[in-house]
Design a protein around this motif. Structure first.
Motif, PDB file in Angstrom:
ATOM      1  N   LYS A  15       0.815  -1.216   0.000  1.00  0.00           N
ATOM      2  CA  LYS A  15       0.000   0.000   0.000  1.00  0.00           C
ATOM      3  C   LYS A  15       0.852   1.272   0.000  1.00  0.00           C
ATOM      4  N   THR A  16       2.100   1.211   0.457  1.00  0.00           N
ATOM      5  CA  THR A  16       2.951   2.397   0.485  1.00  0.00           C
ATOM      6  C   THR A  16       3.781   2.538  -0.793  1.00  0.00           C
ATOM      7  N   LEU A  17       3.779   1.543  -1.651  1.00  0.00           N
ATOM      8  CA  LEU A  17       4.514   1.604  -2.911  1.00  0.00           C
ATOM      9  C   LEU A  17       3.821   2.529  -3.902  1.00  0.00           C
ATOM     10  N   LYS A  18       4.604   3.023  -4.861  1.00  0.00           N
ATOM     11  CA  LYS A  18       3.996   3.676  -6.009  1.00  0.00           C
ATOM     12  C   LYS A  18       3.132   2.617  -6.676  1.00  0.00           C
ATOM     13  N   ARG A  19       1.947   3.005  -7.155  1.00  0.00           N
ATOM     14  CA  ARG A  19       1.000   2.051  -7.731  1.00  0.00           C
ATOM     15  C   ARG A  19       0.872   2.238  -9.236  1.00  0.00           C
ATOM     16  N   GLU A  20       0.585   1.153  -9.923  1.00  0.00           N
ATOM     17  CA  GLU A  20       0.266   1.252 -11.342  1.00  0.00           C
ATOM     18  C   GLU A  20      -1.018   2.050 -11.477  1.00  0.00           C
ATOM     19  N   HIS A  21      -1.195   2.690 -12.624  1.00  0.00           N
ATOM     20  CA  HIS A  21      -2.419   3.464 -12.810  1.00  0.00           C
ATOM     21  C   HIS A  21      -3.062   3.094 -14.136  1.00  0.00           C
ATOM     22  N   GLU A  22      -4.377   3.104 -14.101  1.00  0.00           N
ATOM     23  CA  GLU A  22      -5.156   2.776 -15.295  1.00  0.00           C
ATOM     24  C   GLU A  22      -5.222   4.016 -16.184  1.00  0.00           C
ATOM     25  N   SER A  23      -5.296   3.903 -17.402  1.00  0.00           N
ATOM     26  CA  SER A  23      -5.512   2.691 -18.142  1.00  0.00           C
ATOM     27  C   SER A  23      -4.191   2.216 -18.738  1.00  0.00           C
ATOM     28  N   ASN A  24      -3.716   1.101 -18.245  1.00  0.00           N
ATOM     29  CA  ASN A  24      -2.499   0.476 -18.756  1.00  0.00           C
ATOM     30  C   ASN A  24      -2.789  -0.963 -19.159  1.00  0.00           C
ATOM     31  N   ASP A  25      -3.978  -1.163 -19.695  1.00  0.00           N
ATOM     32  CA  ASP A  25      -4.449  -2.505 -20.013  1.00  0.00           C
ATOM     33  C   ASP A  25      -4.144  -2.950 -21.445  1.00  0.00           C
ATOM     34  N   ALA A  26      -3.318  -2.191 -22.143  1.00  0.00           N
ATOM     35  CA  ALA A  26      -2.956  -2.563 -23.517  1.00  0.00           C
ATOM     36  C   ALA A  26      -1.502  -2.181 -23.773  1.00  0.00           C
ATOM     37  N   ALA A  42      -7.351  -6.540 -11.407  1.00  0.00           N
ATOM     38  CA  ALA A  42      -8.640  -6.283 -10.779  1.00  0.00           C
ATOM     39  C   ALA A  42      -9.796  -7.107 -11.335  1.00  0.00           C
ATOM     40  N   SER A  43      -9.590  -7.735 -12.478  1.00  0.00           N
ATOM     41  CA  SER A  43     -10.662  -8.533 -13.058  1.00  0.00           C
ATOM     42  C   SER A  43     -10.056  -9.699 -13.828  1.00  0.00           C
ATOM     43  N   ALA A  44     -10.917 -10.604 -14.274  1.00  0.00           N
ATOM     44  CA  ALA A  44     -10.452 -11.799 -14.967  1.00  0.00           C
ATOM     45  C   ALA A  44      -9.692 -11.474 -16.247  1.00  0.00           C
ATOM     46  N   ASN A  45     -10.021 -10.374 -16.899  1.00  0.00           N
ATOM     47  CA  ASN A  45      -9.382 -10.026 -18.165  1.00  0.00           C
ATOM     48  C   ASN A  45      -8.323  -8.947 -18.033  1.00  0.00           C
ATOM     49  N   ASP A  46      -7.990  -8.548 -16.818  1.00  0.00           N
ATOM     50  CA  ASP A  46      -7.043  -7.453 -16.607  1.00  0.00           C
ATOM     51  C   ASP A  46      -5.622  -7.890 -16.954  1.00  0.00           C
ATOM     52  N   GLU A  47      -4.932  -7.044 -17.702  1.00  0.00           N
ATOM     53  CA  GLU A  47      -3.500  -7.145 -17.964  1.00  0.00           C
ATOM     54  C   GLU A  47      -2.932  -5.776 -17.685  1.00  0.00           C
ATOM     55  N   ASP A  48      -1.775  -5.702 -17.071  1.00  0.00           N
ATOM     56  CA  ASP A  48      -1.133  -4.413 -16.819  1.00  0.00           C
ATOM     57  C   ASP A  48       0.178  -4.374 -17.599  1.00  0.00           C
ATOM     58  N   TRP A  49       0.370  -3.292 -18.365  1.00  0.00           N
ATOM     59  CA  TRP A  49       1.519  -3.147 -19.247  1.00  0.00           C
ATOM     60  C   TRP A  49       2.440  -2.039 -18.760  1.00  0.00           C
ATOM     61  N   PHE A  50       3.748  -2.278 -18.910  1.00  0.00           N
ATOM     62  CA  PHE A  50       4.762  -1.353 -18.428  1.00  0.00           C
ATOM     63  C   PHE A  50       5.898  -1.252 -19.448  1.00  0.00           C
ATOM     64  N   THR A  51       6.634  -0.156 -19.359  1.00  0.00           N
ATOM     65  CA  THR A  51       7.801   0.024 -20.210  1.00  0.00           C
ATOM     66  C   THR A  51       8.960   0.535 -19.378  1.00  0.00           C
ATOM     67  N   TRP A  52      10.178   0.212 -19.797  1.00  0.00           N
ATOM     68  CA  TRP A  52      11.387   0.718 -19.143  1.00  0.00           C
ATOM     69  C   TRP A  52      12.519   0.722 -20.158  1.00  0.00           C
ATOM     70  N   ASP A  53      13.524   1.549 -19.906  1.00  0.00           N
ATOM     71  CA  ASP A  53      14.660   1.696 -20.806  1.00  0.00           C
ATOM     72  C   ASP A  53      15.957   1.305 -20.120  1.00  0.00           C
ATOM     73  N   PHE A 106       6.675  -4.900 -20.960  1.00  0.00           N
ATOM     74  CA  PHE A 106       6.255  -6.157 -20.342  1.00  0.00           C
ATOM     75  C   PHE A 106       4.839  -6.069 -19.828  1.00  0.00           C
ATOM     76  N   ALA A 107       4.234  -7.249 -19.684  1.00  0.00           N
ATOM     77  CA  ALA A 107       2.849  -7.357 -19.222  1.00  0.00           C
ATOM     78  C   ALA A 107       2.793  -8.256 -17.996  1.00  0.00           C
ATOM     79  N   VAL A 108       1.925  -7.881 -17.048  1.00  0.00           N
ATOM     80  CA  VAL A 108       1.596  -8.715 -15.895  1.00  0.00           C
ATOM     81  C   VAL A 108       0.181  -9.226 -16.149  1.00  0.00           C
ATOM     82  N   TYR A 109      -0.017 -10.525 -16.003  1.00  0.00           N
ATOM     83  CA  TYR A 109      -1.329 -11.118 -16.272  1.00  0.00           C
ATOM     84  C   TYR A 109      -1.502 -12.374 -15.422  1.00  0.00           C
ATOM     85  N   SER A 110      -2.726 -12.841 -15.333  1.00  0.00           N
ATOM     86  CA  SER A 110      -3.025 -14.096 -14.655  1.00  0.00           C
ATOM     87  C   SER A 110      -3.546 -15.086 -15.689  1.00  0.00           C
ATOM     88  N   PRO A 111      -2.911 -16.246 -15.857  1.00  0.00           N
ATOM     89  CA  PRO A 111      -3.394 -17.219 -16.841  1.00  0.00           C
ATOM     90  C   PRO A 111      -4.766 -17.803 -16.494  1.00  0.00           C
TER      91      PRO A 111
END
Length: 124
Positions: A15-26, A42-53, A106-111
């Protein structure tokens, strides 16, 4: 119990970490990845996408996912105008040495579509 104390400590830290923010679902709407970040599938179809260099190379990097459930990560590296999949030995961690600098996605997802909390850390 020890497990409950560990879970409570992890929940408080998340809860004290920086959090991902929507909309990052694509893939075309990723969040920039800091050194450490908390998120929610947050839902069955949720994927969270991130980028880094990776600004210089050769360099080691490590991307690690910790989750309450079965969350996994997939990662791609930009090569020219295309993205190529980054080979992985684990579904929750990438630990590599890059020979050239570049951009990663990269993407975080639940199979199984399980709702869950997660934490990602990036060392570079």
């Amino acid at each position: 119990t020890p497990d409950a104390a560990t879970d409570a400590g992890r929940d408080a830290a998340t809860k004290t970490l920086k959090r991902e923010h929507e909309s990052n679902d694509a893939f075309f709407k990723p969040n920039a990845m800091p050194d450490k970040l908390g998120g929610t599938l947050a839902s069955a179809n949720d994927e969270d996408w991130f980028t880094w260099d990776l600004e210089s190379a050769p360099a080691n990097y490590r991307l690690k996912l910790e989750a309450d459930g079965d969350a996994r990560i997939l990662m791609w590296k930009r090569v020219g105008n295309q993205f190529g999949i980054v080979a992985q030995k684990s579904t929750t961690e990438f630990k590599n040495r890059a020979s050239v600098k570049g951009s990663y996605l990269f993407a975080v997802y639940s199979p199984t579509g399980t709702k869950q909390e997660y934490t990602i850390s990036l060392e570079r």
